[in-house]
Motif scaffolding. Structure first.
Motif, PDB file in Angstrom:
ATOM      1  N   ASN A   1       0.817  -1.221   0.000  1.00 17.49           N
ATOM      2  CA  ASN A   1       0.000   0.000   0.000  1.00 17.49           C
ATOM      3  C   ASN A   1       0.847   1.264   0.000  1.00 17.49           C
ATOM      4  OD1 ASN A   1      -2.469  -1.340  -0.147  1.00 17.49           O
ATOM      5  ND2 ASN A   1      -2.541  -1.626   2.077  1.00 17.49           N
ATOM      6  N   LYS A   2       2.016   1.203   0.599  1.00 19.68           N
ATOM      7  CA  LYS A   2       2.894   2.374   0.600  1.00 19.68           C
ATOM      8  C   LYS A   2       3.389   2.724  -0.811  1.00 19.68           C
ATOM      9  CE  LYS A   2       4.597   2.109   5.326  1.00 19.68           C
ATOM     10  NZ  LYS A   2       3.930   3.287   5.908  1.00 19.68           N
ATOM     11  N   ASN A   3       3.379   1.745  -1.702  1.00 15.86           N
ATOM     12  CA  ASN A   3       3.807   2.002  -3.082  1.00 15.86           C
ATOM     13  C   ASN A   3       2.831   2.863  -3.873  1.00 15.86           C
ATOM     14  OD1 ASN A   3       6.232   0.542  -2.992  1.00 15.86           O
ATOM     15  ND2 ASN A   3       5.157  -1.383  -3.308  1.00 15.86           N
ATOM     16  N   LYS A   4       1.600   3.018  -3.333  1.00 18.55           N
ATOM     17  CA  LYS A   4       0.566   3.841  -3.996  1.00 18.55           C
ATOM     18  C   LYS A   4       0.467   3.513  -5.482  1.00 18.55           C
ATOM     19  CE  LYS A   4       1.328   7.657  -0.767  1.00 18.55           C
ATOM     20  NZ  LYS A   4       2.003   8.931  -0.603  1.00 18.55           N
TER      21      LYS A   4
ATOM     22  N   GLU B   1      -1.930   5.400  -7.847  1.00 17.59           N
ATOM     23  CA  GLU B   1      -1.388   6.701  -8.271  1.00 17.59           C
ATOM     24  C   GLU B   1      -0.313   6.512  -9.334  1.00 17.59           C
ATOM     25  OE1 GLU B   1       0.060   9.547  -5.318  1.00 17.59           O
ATOM     26  OE2 GLU B   1      -1.471   8.815  -3.933  1.00 17.59           O
ATOM     27  N   TYR B   2       0.506   5.498  -9.154  1.00 18.83           N
ATOM     28  CA  TYR B   2       1.586   5.203 -10.099  1.00 18.83           C
ATOM     29  C   TYR B   2       1.010   4.879 -11.486  1.00 18.83           C
ATOM     30  CZ  TYR B   2       5.824   3.009 -12.008  1.00 18.83           C
ATOM     31  OH  TYR B   2       6.896   2.685 -12.792  1.00 18.83           O
TER      32      TYR B   2
ATOM     33  N   THR C   1       9.784   4.191  -3.381  1.00 15.77           N
ATOM     34  CA  THR C   1       9.726   2.750  -3.142  1.00 15.77           C
ATOM     35  C   THR C   1      11.116   2.171  -2.980  1.00 15.77           C
ATOM     36  OG1 THR C   1       7.614   2.438  -4.241  1.00 15.77           O
ATOM     37  CG2 THR C   1       9.091   0.542  -4.213  1.00 15.77           C
TER      38      THR C   1
ATOM     39  N   LEU D   1       7.444   8.331  -7.364  1.00 15.00           N
ATOM     40  CA  LEU D   1       6.906   7.216  -6.571  1.00 15.00           C
ATOM     41  C   LEU D   1       7.876   6.033  -6.570  1.00 15.00           C
ATOM     42  CD1 LEU D   1       3.125   7.355  -7.564  1.00 15.00           C
ATOM     43  CD2 LEU D   1       4.060   7.735  -5.279  1.00 15.00           C
TER      44      LEU D   1
ATOM     45  N   LYS E   1      -8.400   8.601   6.332  1.00 20.09           N
ATOM     46  CA  LYS E   1      -7.073   9.239   6.462  1.00 20.09           C
ATOM     47  C   LYS E   1      -6.908   9.894   7.828  1.00 20.09           C
ATOM     48  CE  LYS E   1      -6.865  10.174   1.497  1.00 20.09           C
ATOM     49  NZ  LYS E   1      -7.026  11.202   0.480  1.00 20.09           N
TER      50      LYS E   1
END
Lengths: 205, 205
Positions: free
Chosen positions: A101-104, A107-108, A123, A119, B104
Motif C-alpha cells: 500500500n505504501k507504493n501507492k 497513483e503510479y 519505493t 513514486l 485518512k
C-alpha cells in the motif's frame, strides 16, 4: 462446487490466489477484465463493494483479496492448523500489504512520467529498504519460508513482488537472496509452473 | 501464559482487542502510551515493524491489529469454526478497514482546522454513505450480527465507530438503526461494560 475468480488480466492482488488454486488442483473459471476497460459499469455494480477480486463457490461470493487468499489456502493445504501460527502468518501478510500500500500503485498507474519517477524513487529508497530486510530475516530464520514450510504467506509475498516487478520493470528481490530463492521456489512448483507456461505474459506500459 | 497488549491510550485499532480480551475473561497487562508522546524511540525500536499494537503471549509477540484481533477472537469464542464463515468475516473486517483507511485519520490528527473540515466532509458525504448502508444491510439480514451471532467482526465495527466518533465529535451510526443497536449490544456485554466503567474516558482535541 463450481469455483470462479473474477479479477483483472494482470497479476496484482489476484495472482497469488490463482497460484494457490492451481497448486491445490482446483478447477475454476478464471475470469479476467482488461485494466484499460475498467470500470466496466455492469461488472462494478455487481460487486458487493465495487472492487475486484471476487471469488465464487457453490453460488456464494466472497470479496477482499486476503479473505479469498486465506480461504483458498485452507482448501489447498497452505494454512497450518495451529492458531498461533495462523496468527503469525496473518501478521506477515498484513505486513506485506502495508509494504504494498505504501507504493501507492493506483497513483503510479495513473501518473505522468514525473509522478511515476518520484513514486518509484520512494519505493526503492524508503519502502524496500525498510520492509525487505525484515522479510529476508523472517524467511532466513524459518528455513526459507515464513512458517518453516510452504504456506499462503509465501504465495502472497511472491505475488506482490511479481506485481512490483511488472510495474517498475525491475527485479526488486535481487539483493535479498532468501526472498529471491522463495520467488523461484513458488514459480517452480509443478502446477504453478504449468499455469505460468500456459497464460499470456502480463504487460504494463 | 502472561498476556500483554501495547497500544496508545486511545480506542483506535486497539479497543476492539481490549474488549475481546475482557469479554473472554483474559487477564492481560494493558500498556498504554500517550499519542502526544509518540514516537517514544526506545519503544518504537522494539516493535518489529515500528508500529502499535503489539500483543505478547508466553514470551512470543504478534504485530498487526487484525492478526491480533483474530487470534484473540479465537481464544474468546468469537470465531466460528466453519472455514467459509470465517472467510466471510475476514472479508467483513477488511471492508471495515477499507472504510477506516479512507478516512485518512493520521492526516486528520495532524491537520489544521481547514484540513480537518475537508477530511470530515469527505467522510460524511462519501465514505459513510457508501459503506454504512452496506454494513447495515449485512447486519439486518443476519439477525443484527455479521454472522447471525456475536463474532469478532461485530467488535471490529464497533471499535472503528467509537474511534470515528471520538475524532469527529459525532455519532456516525445515528441514521443506521441496526448498526446503532450493535454498538449498544457490544457496549452492554457485562464484562465490556465493566471495563468501560473503570477506564478513563478518551479525549481528542
Amino acid at each position: 462446487m463450481a469455483k470462479k475468480l473474477q479479477y483483472f488480466n494482470i497479476n496484482g492482488l489476484g495472482e497469488s490466489i490463482r497460484y494457490m488454486l492451481h497448486y491445490g488442483g482446483h478447477k475454476f473459471e478464471d475470469i479476467r477484465y482488461e485494466l484499460k476497460d475498467w470500470p466496466i459499469q455492469s461488472v462494478k455494480d455487481s460487486l458487493p463493494y465495487g472492487q475486484l477480486p471476487l471469488y465464487e463457490e457453490g453460488g456464494k461470493t466472497l470479496n477482499q483479496s486476503l479473505a479469498i487468499a486465506r480461504y483458498v489456502a485452507s482448501q489447498s493445504q497452505l494454512l497450518p492448523s495451529d492458531l498461533w501460527q495462523q496468527a503469525v502468518l496473518d501478521a506477515v501478510v498484513h505486513n506485506i500489504y502495508d509494504f504494498w500500500n505504501k507504493n501507492k500503485i493506483a497513483e503510479y498507474i495513473r501518473g505522468d512520467a514525473e509522478t511515476k519517477a518520484a513514486l518509484k524513487k520512494q519505493t526503492f529508497e524508503e519502502h524496500i529498504p525498510f520492509y525487505f530486510p525484515r522479510f529476508e530475516k523472517e524467511l532466513k530464520t524459518n528455513k526459507g519460508h515464513f512458517a518453516g514450510k510452504l504456506t499462503w504467506a509465501d504465495f502472497i509475498l511472491v505475488g506482490m513482488i511479481e506485481t512490483a516487478n511488472l510495474f517498475y520493470g525491475e527485479n526488486i528481490e535481487t539483493n535479498y537472496p532468501t526472498i529471491a530463492a522463495l520467488v523461484k521456489t513458488i514459480q517452480n512448483l509443478p502446477k504453478v509452473k504449468e499455469y505460468i507456461a500456459t497464460r499470456n505474459p502480463y504487460t504494463f506500459k
